[in-house]
Design a protein around this motif. Structure first.
Motif, mmCIF file in Angstrom:
data_model
loop_
_atom_site.group_PDB
_atom_site.id
_atom_site.type_symbol
_atom_site.label_atom_id
_atom_site.label_comp_id
_atom_site.label_asym_id
_atom_site.label_seq_id
_atom_site.Cartn_x
_atom_site.Cartn_y
_atom_site.Cartn_z
ATOM 1 N N PRO A 174 -56.077 21.454 -31.565
ATOM 2 C CA PRO A 174 -54.848 20.755 -31.140
ATOM 3 C C PRO A 174 -53.575 21.584 -31.196
ATOM 4 C CG PRO A 174 -56.168 19.336 -32.531
ATOM 5 C CD PRO A 174 -56.817 20.687 -32.570
ATOM 6 N N LEU A 175 -53.512 22.606 -32.058
ATOM 7 C CA LEU A 175 -52.299 23.436 -32.074
ATOM 8 C C LEU A 175 -52.093 24.155 -30.750
ATOM 9 C CD1 LEU A 175 -51.903 25.118 -35.578
ATOM 10 C CD2 LEU A 175 -50.454 23.398 -34.508
ATOM 11 N N ASN A 176 -53.154 24.342 -29.990
ATOM 12 C CA ASN A 176 -53.021 24.926 -28.661
ATOM 13 C C ASN A 176 -52.402 23.955 -27.666
ATOM 14 O OD1 ASN A 176 -53.925 27.700 -28.407
ATOM 15 N ND2 ASN A 176 -55.902 26.980 -29.146
ATOM 16 N N GLY A 177 -52.274 22.698 -28.056
ATOM 17 C CA GLY A 177 -51.654 21.713 -27.178
ATOM 18 C C GLY A 177 -50.262 21.307 -27.606
ATOM 19 N N ILE A 178 -49.836 21.697 -28.804
ATOM 20 C CA ILE A 178 -48.522 21.284 -29.285
ATOM 21 C C ILE A 178 -47.413 22.076 -28.623
ATOM 22 C CG2 ILE A 178 -48.250 22.851 -31.252
ATOM 23 C CD1 ILE A 178 -47.594 19.095 -31.403
ATOM 24 N N ASN A 179 -47.735 23.284 -28.173
ATOM 25 C CA ASN A 179 -46.710 24.114 -27.554
ATOM 26 C C ASN A 179 -47.308 24.817 -26.348
ATOM 27 O OD1 ASN A 179 -44.470 25.828 -27.054
ATOM 28 N ND2 ASN A 179 -45.556 27.451 -28.126
ATOM 29 N N LEU A 180 -46.843 24.458 -25.174
ATOM 30 C CA LEU A 180 -47.380 25.041 -23.941
ATOM 31 C C LEU A 180 -46.287 25.724 -23.134
ATOM 32 C CD1 LEU A 180 -49.646 22.053 -22.797
ATOM 33 C CD2 LEU A 180 -50.301 24.020 -24.163
ATOM 34 N N GLN A 181 -45.217 26.144 -23.806
ATOM 35 C CA GLN A 181 -44.052 26.617 -23.068
ATOM 36 C C GLN A 181 -44.371 27.798 -22.154
ATOM 37 O OE1 GLN A 181 -40.342 26.841 -25.190
ATOM 38 N NE2 GLN A 181 -39.671 28.631 -24.038
ATOM 39 N N SER A 182 -45.072 28.799 -22.677
ATOM 40 C CA SER A 182 -45.357 29.981 -21.864
ATOM 41 C C SER A 182 -46.239 29.625 -20.677
ATOM 42 C CB SER A 182 -46.026 31.059 -22.719
ATOM 43 O OG SER A 182 -45.126 31.584 -23.657
ATOM 44 N N GLU A 183 -47.294 28.810 -20.946
ATOM 45 C CA GLU A 183 -48.195 28.434 -19.867
ATOM 46 C C GLU A 183 -47.494 27.571 -18.823
ATOM 47 O OE1 GLU A 183 -49.004 28.430 -22.992
ATOM 48 O OE2 GLU A 183 -50.947 29.392 -23.258
ATOM 49 N N LEU A 184 -46.665 26.628 -19.274
ATOM 50 C CA LEU A 184 -45.948 25.774 -18.339
ATOM 51 C C LEU A 184 -44.975 26.583 -17.493
ATOM 52 C CD1 LEU A 184 -45.231 22.613 -20.507
ATOM 53 C CD2 LEU A 184 -46.484 22.657 -18.350
ATOM 54 N N GLU A 185 -44.271 27.525 -18.119
ATOM 55 C CA GLU A 185 -43.335 28.377 -17.385
ATOM 56 C C GLU A 185 -44.073 29.162 -16.311
ATOM 57 O OE1 GLU A 185 -39.826 31.088 -18.970
ATOM 58 O OE2 GLU A 185 -41.749 32.121 -19.177
ATOM 59 N N ASP A 186 -45.235 29.701 -16.680
ATOM 60 C CA ASP A 186 -46.034 30.493 -15.750
ATOM 61 C C ASP A 186 -46.604 29.614 -14.637
ATOM 62 O OD1 ASP A 186 -47.443 32.514 -14.570
ATOM 63 O OD2 ASP A 186 -48.729 32.946 -16.271
ATOM 64 N N ALA A 187 -47.225 28.483 -15.008
ATOM 65 C CA ALA A 187 -47.832 27.593 -14.018
ATOM 66 C C ALA A 187 -46.794 27.014 -13.072
ATOM 67 C CB ALA A 187 -48.583 26.474 -14.720
ATOM 68 N N ALA A 188 -45.591 26.732 -13.589
ATOM 69 C CA ALA A 188 -44.530 26.179 -12.759
ATOM 70 C C ALA A 188 -44.108 27.138 -11.655
ATOM 71 C CB ALA A 188 -43.319 25.823 -13.625
ATOM 72 N N GLN A 189 -44.354 28.445 -11.876
ATOM 73 C CA GLN A 189 -44.013 29.448 -10.863
ATOM 74 C C GLN A 189 -45.222 29.837 -10.008
ATOM 75 O OE1 GLN A 189 -41.084 32.533 -12.558
ATOM 76 N NE2 GLN A 189 -41.965 31.618 -14.398
ATOM 77 N N GLY A 190 -46.323 29.101 -10.175
ATOM 78 C CA GLY A 190 -47.499 29.346 -9.351
ATOM 79 C C GLY A 190 -48.556 30.208 -9.998
ATOM 80 N N GLY A 191 -48.449 30.484 -11.294
ATOM 81 C CA GLY A 191 -49.413 31.341 -11.966
ATOM 82 C C GLY A 191 -50.789 30.689 -12.068
#
Length: 370
Positions: A174-191
């Motif tokens: 679950p700690l991998n789900g508490i903070n997704l900032q880097s992944e969200l930033e990347d995915a939001a730009q099409g990563g």
């Protein structure tokens, strides 16, 4: 806006769970304390104004994960402050569901909170990390080392990411789900890779459309702040005589395939593109095909100014070597796509490019000032 905090649980905090209230002999608090020096002063400094209107009571949609990697338990609770309370409390009623699940918790275990809200929280994710759980033991050790003798502290996204990496946690933790900032930033730009990682973590944290939209808006804001940092840095370089002149092109033309042009002292015109992230240097860089084609133009050197680890008025930066040879190796591959099929952009691991030394940046003027 998400705000993350780490708290070391006391015996009285554990009475939030019915089993510990009945068996722990730790008083009648029935709530988890949210230490005011962190919850108010650092996370929600304007909460008192809103609390006066709301009667010192804020309903929250609460998802509890863990201990031991247990999946989400969704509850409706309140964050309250009574007249006699020194601190705010996560309260409402006992957690009665699945009593056996919480028996492993003991004094000194950890609660990692991710609050949503600006002035006051309206939702929270709580990950419980227990020393007595084999699934949690490595994470517990890392959290303990980071928190030290403090009872509660705000924790930055990059710091939590580092703890997750150091503990070698499985994607399902679950700690991998508490903070997704880097992944969200990347995915939001099409990563693509970030989107795939987020999907793999969907068992511990699903991403809503609202959250992804907010990440896109944040990525745009981060990009704009990155340009502000570079503009201020170039202004200083010009004053020092290292740059003859520069122009902030994208400020006047948002579709320009580069952000600035500049002439180094005694040098020729260069183009530069700012790629900014709140995360570490190695987060993916996203480049449009239009940008890539201009990189391939050997007549005008094209560099990436990588602004990273943005934290308020401070950030770091590294400048790439001219990218003509890199672009020349990629463009012919894209030209081999079938007729009628075009790529809009590419993602690049910046460690695959040649970058110079690291600079420390500081924003001395107010963001957005003319």
């Amino acid at each position: 806006m998400k705000k993350i905090a780490l708290k070391r649980l006391t015996k009285s905090d554990l009475t939030f769970f019915i089993w510990h209230f009945q068996n722990g002999n730790a008083g009648n608090q029935k709530a988890i304390n949210l230490n005011a020096d962190v919850f108010v002063e650092l996370l929600f400094p304007k909460i008192h104004d809103e609390a006066a209107r709301r009667g010192d009571r804020f309903p929250v949609d609460l998802d509890i994960f863990g201990p031991g990697g247990c999946s989400a338990l969704n509850l409706q609770r309140k964050i309250v402050k009574g007249e006699s309370y020194k601190n705010w409390r996560l309260n409402g009623e006992f957690v009665r569901d699945d009593e056996q699940r919480f028996q492993v918790l003991q004094e000194g275990d950890f609660a990692v909170f991710e609050f949503e809200g600006d002035v006051a929280p309206f939702a929270a994710r709580l990950v419980l990390v227990a020393k007595g759980s084999s699934v949690d033991s490595a994470a517990h050790a890392e959290l303990n080392a980071w928190l030290g003798k403090r009872r509660m502290a705000q924790i930055k996204s990059a710091q939590l990411d580092a703890i997750v990496v150091a503990a070698k946690l499985a994607d399902s933790h679950p700690l991998n789900g508490i903070n997704l900032q880097s992944e969200l930033e990347d995915a939001a730009q099409g990563g693509l890779e970030a989107a795939m990682r987020l999907f793999k973590r969907s068992k511990v944290r699903k991403v809503s459309k609202t959250e992804l939209k907010a990440a896109r808006n944040q990525a745009d804001e981060t990009g704009a702040i990155g340009e502000e940092f570079v503009n201020e840095w170039l202004t200083g370089e010009q004053a020092s005589g290292n740059v003859d002149c520069f122009e902030w092109v994208s400020r006047e033309n948002a579709v320009a395939p580069f952000d600035f042009t500049l002439k180094p002292a005694g040098g020729e015109l260069e183009r530069l593109d700012v790629k900014a992230t709140t995360g570490p240097f190695h987060n993916a860089i996203h480049m449009s095909i239009n940008e890539l084609l201009h990189c391939a133009d050997e007549s005008v050197p094209y560099r990436v100014y990588r602004v990273f680890a943005i934290d308020g008025r401070n950030a770091k930066m590294r400048v790439s070597e001219p990218l003509a040879s890199f672009a020349a190796s990629v463009v012919p591959i894209l030209e081999q796509l079938p007729t009628g099929v075009t790529a809009d952009g590419i993602s690049i691991d910046p460690r695959k490019l040649a970058f110079g030394q690291e600079f420390q940046l500081a924003m001395n003027s107010d963001y957005g000032d003319e």
